[in-house]
Design a protein around this motif. Sequence first.
Motif, PDB file in Angstrom:
ATOM      1  N   TYR A 286       0.830  -1.204   0.000  1.00  0.00           N
ATOM      2  CA  TYR A 286       0.000   0.000   0.000  1.00  0.00           C
ATOM      3  C   TYR A 286       0.869   1.260   0.000  1.00  0.00           C
ATOM      4  CZ  TYR A 286      -2.824   3.801   1.839  1.00  0.00           C
ATOM      5  OH  TYR A 286      -3.419   5.012   2.030  1.00  0.00           O
ATOM      6  N   LEU A 309      -5.877  -4.932  -2.660  1.00  0.00           N
ATOM      7  CA  LEU A 309      -7.319  -5.185  -2.698  1.00  0.00           C
ATOM      8  C   LEU A 309      -7.634  -6.629  -3.072  1.00  0.00           C
ATOM      9  CD1 LEU A 309      -8.464  -1.851  -4.345  1.00  0.00           C
ATOM     10  CD2 LEU A 309      -8.793  -2.572  -1.960  1.00  0.00           C
ATOM     11  N   ASP A 312      -7.210  -8.075   0.409  1.00  0.00           N
ATOM     12  CA  ASP A 312      -8.109  -7.433   1.379  1.00  0.00           C
ATOM     13  C   ASP A 312      -9.055  -6.487   0.631  1.00  0.00           C
ATOM     14  OD1 ASP A 312      -9.336  -6.374   3.589  1.00  0.00           O
ATOM     15  OD2 ASP A 312      -7.581  -5.270   4.314  1.00  0.00           O
ATOM     16  N   LYS A 314     -11.799  -5.138   1.298  1.00  0.00           N
ATOM     17  CA  LYS A 314     -12.482  -4.122   2.087  1.00  0.00           C
ATOM     18  C   LYS A 314     -11.520  -3.063   2.642  1.00  0.00           C
ATOM     19  CE  LYS A 314     -16.231  -7.188   3.544  1.00  0.00           C
ATOM     20  NZ  LYS A 314     -16.979  -7.744   4.700  1.00  0.00           N
ATOM     21  N   ASN A 315     -10.301  -3.070   2.174  1.00  0.00           N
ATOM     22  CA  ASN A 315      -9.312  -2.102   2.643  1.00  0.00           C
ATOM     23  C   ASN A 315      -9.681  -0.724   2.101  1.00  0.00           C
ATOM     24  OD1 ASN A 315      -6.892  -0.489   2.913  1.00  0.00           O
ATOM     25  ND2 ASN A 315      -5.770  -2.389   3.262  1.00  0.00           N
ATOM     26  N   ARG A 316     -10.268   0.106   2.949  1.00  0.00           N
ATOM     27  CA  ARG A 316     -10.789   1.400   2.502  1.00  0.00           C
ATOM     28  C   ARG A 316      -9.675   2.350   2.053  1.00  0.00           C
ATOM     29  NH1 ARG A 316     -15.266   4.080   6.197  1.00  0.00           N
ATOM     30  NH2 ARG A 316     -15.184   5.434   4.348  1.00  0.00           N
ATOM     31  N   ALA A 317      -8.540   2.302   2.755  1.00  0.00           N
ATOM     32  CA  ALA A 317      -7.430   3.184   2.376  1.00  0.00           C
ATOM     33  C   ALA A 317      -6.956   2.871   0.965  1.00  0.00           C
ATOM     34  CB  ALA A 317      -6.289   3.043   3.371  1.00  0.00           C
ATOM     35  N   GLN A 319      -8.725   1.380  -1.378  1.00  0.00           N
ATOM     36  CA  GLN A 319      -9.801   1.741  -2.308  1.00  0.00           C
ATOM     37  C   GLN A 319      -9.753   3.232  -2.644  1.00  0.00           C
ATOM     38  OE1 GLN A 319     -13.336   0.499  -0.260  1.00  0.00           O
ATOM     39  NE2 GLN A 319     -13.119  -1.671  -0.812  1.00  0.00           N
ATOM     40  N   GLU A 320      -9.623   4.047  -1.613  1.00  0.00           N
ATOM     41  CA  GLU A 320      -9.599   5.496  -1.835  1.00  0.00           C
ATOM     42  C   GLU A 320      -8.377   5.910  -2.650  1.00  0.00           C
ATOM     43  OE1 GLU A 320      -9.795   7.286   1.978  1.00  0.00           O
ATOM     44  OE2 GLU A 320     -11.848   6.622   2.395  1.00  0.00           O
ATOM     45  N   GLU A 321      -7.248   5.334  -2.341  1.00  0.00           N
ATOM     46  CA  GLU A 321      -6.023   5.702  -3.064  1.00  0.00           C
ATOM     47  C   GLU A 321      -6.104   5.260  -4.514  1.00  0.00           C
ATOM     48  OE1 GLU A 321      -2.662   7.802  -3.358  1.00  0.00           O
ATOM     49  OE2 GLU A 321      -3.827   7.564  -1.496  1.00  0.00           O
TER      50      GLU A 321
END
Length: 345
Positions: A286, A309, A312, A314-317, A319-321
């Motif tokens: 990440y 992803l 994981d 559901k890794n929001r960080a 996803q946003e990046e």
Amino acid sequence: METPPVNPVGEKDTSQPQQQWEKNLDLTTQIRQQPRDPPTEILELRVSPDPDSQILENPQETEKLATGLEGDSDKSHGSASEVPEPLQASDLWYCPDGSFVKKIIIRGHGLDKPKLGSRCRVQAFGFTLGSGLPEGWRELTMGLGPWREETWGELIEKCLESMCQGEQAELQLPGRSGPPIRLTLASFTQGRDSWELEATEKETLAREERARGTEFFRAGNPELAARCYGRALRLLLTLPPPGSPERTVLHANLAACQLLLGQPHLAAQSCDRVLEREPGHLKALYRRGVAQAALGNLEKATADLKKVLAVDPKNRAAQEELGKVIIQGKKQDAGLAQGLRKMFG
């Protein structure tokens, strides 16, 4: 020797002075060929004390050492090894992490350098106001003491590790304007190299540095945290293969600090070190993705973030990046298309 010819009557006989001159010449040659012992008192004056085991006590001598003054040439009896030599290309030293370039102004003597536990007598000039470093002479202990946590601490410690006794150097920092920083190492006591420590000692010191780094990071000070993680890594790098698993955590933590400090290139390198040992390390993937995006390497950033992803989802960080990278990529494509239309339209 041939017999000189008989002079004609009436001419002056010069054979006797000639023979006497040849005898004198032979005598002079013999005297010059005889070995001459150097004066004892000069040899005794040229003996200098062990520079690695003493701290200069005489302030006048210390001041001479700091400014490079040797006194009048006709009165100096110092050893030839203490006379500064002409500067060469090798007198420029680049710190491996790129934090500064050192230019030797006055060469030191001897080969030893300060080590862990060495008490160094140093003089510094040129630090900006508010840096916390008072100009003038002070004693610093390598690897120990609160001075290492100051804004100037890591810089001075890394420089001292490369200096010999009596050396004076100028430090150039990337992006820093104004006169260079000048540092003089007058003397230091004997310390120990990191390789002289037992493996357990290194690991203990590294754990202490890591703990302090984590405290600084949680307190919102990534700069001091990065210094602690860096010192811990330098201790562990000398361990025999396969090395300590602690290095993986330290590199990952260091990458987080470097991102916060606006150093994406260094952060990517730190993540590379982690992924060499653990290719599936999610935090390193990440953080490297974030670093690559900051560097404009959008394809590499996308690849790293998709790997995160995939493991994981559901890794929001992540996803946003990844969303930011996609938007940035579309902007780049639009800009490129517009440029091509102008060029060929």
